[in-house]
Design an enzyme around this catalytic site. Structure first.
Site, PDB file in Angstrom:
ATOM      1  N   HIS A  34       8.120  12.635 -12.467  1.00 45.74           N
ATOM      2  CA  HIS A  34       9.695  12.821 -12.347  1.00 45.74           C
ATOM      3  C   HIS A  34      10.325  11.176 -12.397  1.00 45.74           C
ATOM      4  CE1 HIS A  34      13.873  13.610 -10.839  1.00 45.74           C
ATOM      5  NE2 HIS A  34      13.658  15.037 -11.177  1.00 45.74           N
ATOM      6  N   PHE A  35      10.186  10.728 -13.530  1.00 47.44           N
ATOM      7  CA  PHE A  35       9.868  11.377 -14.750  1.00 47.44           C
ATOM      8  C   PHE A  35       8.952  10.107 -15.076  1.00 47.44           C
ATOM      9  CE2 PHE A  35      14.296  12.731 -14.234  1.00 47.44           C
ATOM     10  CZ  PHE A  35      14.268  14.201 -14.495  1.00 47.44           C
TER      11      PHE A  35
END
Length: 150
Positions: A34-35
């Protein structure tokens, strides 16, 4: 799974309000996905951090016999991204009881002077012993309180 998001408790008004801190580091497992290449703390984990802090407020006020579980998110606004290296300050205030049997809280988080989230949520109080060893919970609380430098 039980998260331990709060790194220290910096202020406590018994049964009323609590403030805590979290140092956001790239070592957090959730940043792997993420991410990739653009790590951002997921909003749901920011919410988990708020609820955990409310749990500490309820635990301390009940001599560690109760904890809270999230029941309802009434409002949650995210305004800036929380990223590795941020020192997140979180505050949770208990609101007056309503006739619905739930505990109601107002919360806010900031990085420096920039507010990153705010909202209101409701929770239920449950026996702490259903989820934790109560003495371990008590010891963890005192450790989090001892992290205050001043």
């Amino acid at each position: 799974m039980i998260f331990h998001m709060i790194d220290k408790i910096v202020r406590l008004e018994r049964n009323n309000a609590i403030e805590g801190a979290k140092m956001v580091t790239l070592a957090e497992d959730f940043f792997e996905h993420h991410f990739p290449g653009n790590p951002v703390m997921p909003g749901i984990l920011l919410l988990e951090t708020m609820v955990e802090l409310a749990g500490w407020l309820e635990a301390e006020g009940s001599d560690f016999s109760r904890w809270v579980l999230l029941s309802r998110v009434k409002k949650c606004n995210f305004s800036i991204k929380v990223v590795p290296g941020d020192a997140l300050k979180i505050s949770v205030e208990r609101l007056p009881d309503k006739k619905d049997g739930l505990l109601h809280f107002k919360d806010a988080g900031a990085v420096g002077t920039m507010r990153c989230f705010s909202g209101n949520f409701a929770a239920i109080a449950v026996p702490a012993g259903d989820f934790f060893e109560v003495e371990e919970l008590r010891c963890r609380f005192y450790y989090l309180r001892s992290q205050i430098r001043g």
